[in-house]
Design a protein around this motif. Structure first.
Motif, PDB file in Angstrom:
ATOM      1  N   LEU A   1       3.875  -6.188   5.883  1.00  0.00           N
ATOM      2  CA  LEU A   1       4.830  -6.691   4.885  1.00  0.00           C
ATOM      3  C   LEU A   1       5.972  -7.442   5.561  1.00  0.00           C
ATOM      4  O   LEU A   1       6.318  -8.558   5.169  1.00  0.00           O
ATOM      5  CB  LEU A   1       5.383  -5.523   4.059  1.00  0.00           C
ATOM      6  N   THR A   2       6.554  -6.848   6.588  1.00  0.00           N
ATOM      7  CA  THR A   2       7.695  -7.462   7.272  1.00  0.00           C
ATOM      8  C   THR A   2       7.291  -8.757   7.967  1.00  0.00           C
ATOM      9  O   THR A   2       8.011  -9.763   7.891  1.00  0.00           O
ATOM     10  CB  THR A   2       8.316  -6.464   8.269  1.00  0.00           C
ATOM     11  N   ALA A   3       6.150  -8.763   8.630  1.00  0.00           N
ATOM     12  CA  ALA A   3       5.690  -9.981   9.309  1.00  0.00           C
ATOM     13  C   ALA A   3       5.426 -11.097   8.307  1.00  0.00           C
ATOM     14  O   ALA A   3       5.820 -12.251   8.526  1.00  0.00           O
ATOM     15  CB  ALA A   3       4.424  -9.685  10.118  1.00  0.00           C
ATOM     16  N   LEU A   4       4.800 -10.761   7.199  1.00  0.00           N
ATOM     17  CA  LEU A   4       4.523 -11.752   6.162  1.00  0.00           C
ATOM     18  C   LEU A   4       5.829 -12.303   5.579  1.00  0.00           C
ATOM     19  O   LEU A   4       6.011 -13.517   5.474  1.00  0.00           O
ATOM     20  CB  LEU A   4       3.675 -11.119   5.070  1.00  0.00           C
ATOM     21  N   HIS A   5       6.732 -11.405   5.256  1.00  0.00           N
ATOM     22  CA  HIS A   5       8.018 -11.820   4.687  1.00  0.00           C
ATOM     23  C   HIS A   5       8.785 -12.725   5.643  1.00  0.00           C
ATOM     24  O   HIS A   5       9.270 -13.790   5.265  1.00  0.00           O
ATOM     25  CB  HIS A   5       8.859 -10.585   4.340  1.00  0.00           C
ATOM     26  N   GLU A   6       8.916 -12.298   6.874  1.00  0.00           N
ATOM     27  CA  GLU A   6       9.701 -13.071   7.842  1.00  0.00           C
ATOM     28  C   GLU A   6       9.067 -14.434   8.134  1.00  0.00           C
ATOM     29  O   GLU A   6       9.767 -15.420   8.317  1.00  0.00           O
ATOM     30  CB  GLU A   6       9.879 -12.278   9.136  1.00  0.00           C
ATOM     31  N   THR A   7       7.748 -14.497   8.169  1.00  0.00           N
ATOM     32  CA  THR A   7       7.064 -15.761   8.420  1.00  0.00           C
ATOM     33  C   THR A   7       7.242 -16.720   7.250  1.00  0.00           C
ATOM     34  O   THR A   7       7.639 -17.875   7.436  1.00  0.00           O
ATOM     35  CB  THR A   7       5.561 -15.522   8.687  1.00  0.00           C
ATOM     36  N   VAL A   8       6.968 -16.252   6.054  1.00  0.00           N
ATOM     37  CA  VAL A   8       7.013 -17.135   4.886  1.00  0.00           C
ATOM     38  C   VAL A   8       8.440 -17.555   4.566  1.00  0.00           C
ATOM     39  O   VAL A   8       8.676 -18.694   4.174  1.00  0.00           O
ATOM     40  CB  VAL A   8       6.328 -16.488   3.674  1.00  0.00           C
TER      41      VAL A   8
END
Length: 146
Positions: free
Chosen positions: A17-24
């Motif tokens: 979740l955190t990786a997806l959020h930070e990337t997008v």
């Protein structure tokens, strides 16, 4: 329910979740949810209520990210380690995503970070759902392994 596999699955979901959020949020700053801002606002409100010193912006960001990962890992660890962990992960993710859209306003955190556009709302629900699905898949894989 085995605690360590559940916590490992929860951590995997939280990191996804955190990786997806930070990337997008870096790639689509106009529409992407800003869940980090919700966390920062919540932290600042808590510290103000406790009459504690406010950290600088960078420290607030890192404290928020750490708190998000820990909190989401504990939440997603509710998938457990049973046969139905993937289904529970999906439902937990959907519930967290819906809460991420609906609750910030009533909690005094503002609505723009997670609900400013229909795309933002959809991404908020989707990111949490991805986290839940990852947690469920990891829980199932760990169950099969043992």
């Amino acid at each position: 329910m085995k605690i360590l596999p559940s916590l490992a699955a929860g951590l995997a979901g939280a990191l996804a979740l955190t990786a997806l959020h930070e990337t997008v949020r870096r790639l689509r700053p106009r529409d992407a949810p800003r869940l980090d801002l919700l966390g920062e606002r919540a932290l600042r409100q808590l510290l103000a209520g406790a009459h504690a010193d406010q950290p600088d912006d960078q420290e607030t960001y890192f404290l928020t990210m750490a708190g998000d990962v820990v909190g989401n890992a504990l939440y997603f660890s509710l998938v457990g380690s049973g046969l139905h962990a993937p289904r529970r992960g999906l439902l937990l993710g959907l519930a967290a995503g819906a809460g991420g859209v609906v609750l910030p306003g009533p909690l005094g955190l503002g609505t723009a970070p997670s609900a400013r556009t229909p795309q933002t709302q959809a991404m908020t629900v989707a990111w949490y759902t991805v986290g839940g699905v990852v947690a469920g898949a990891v829980a199932r894989a760990l169950r099969r392994r043992h």
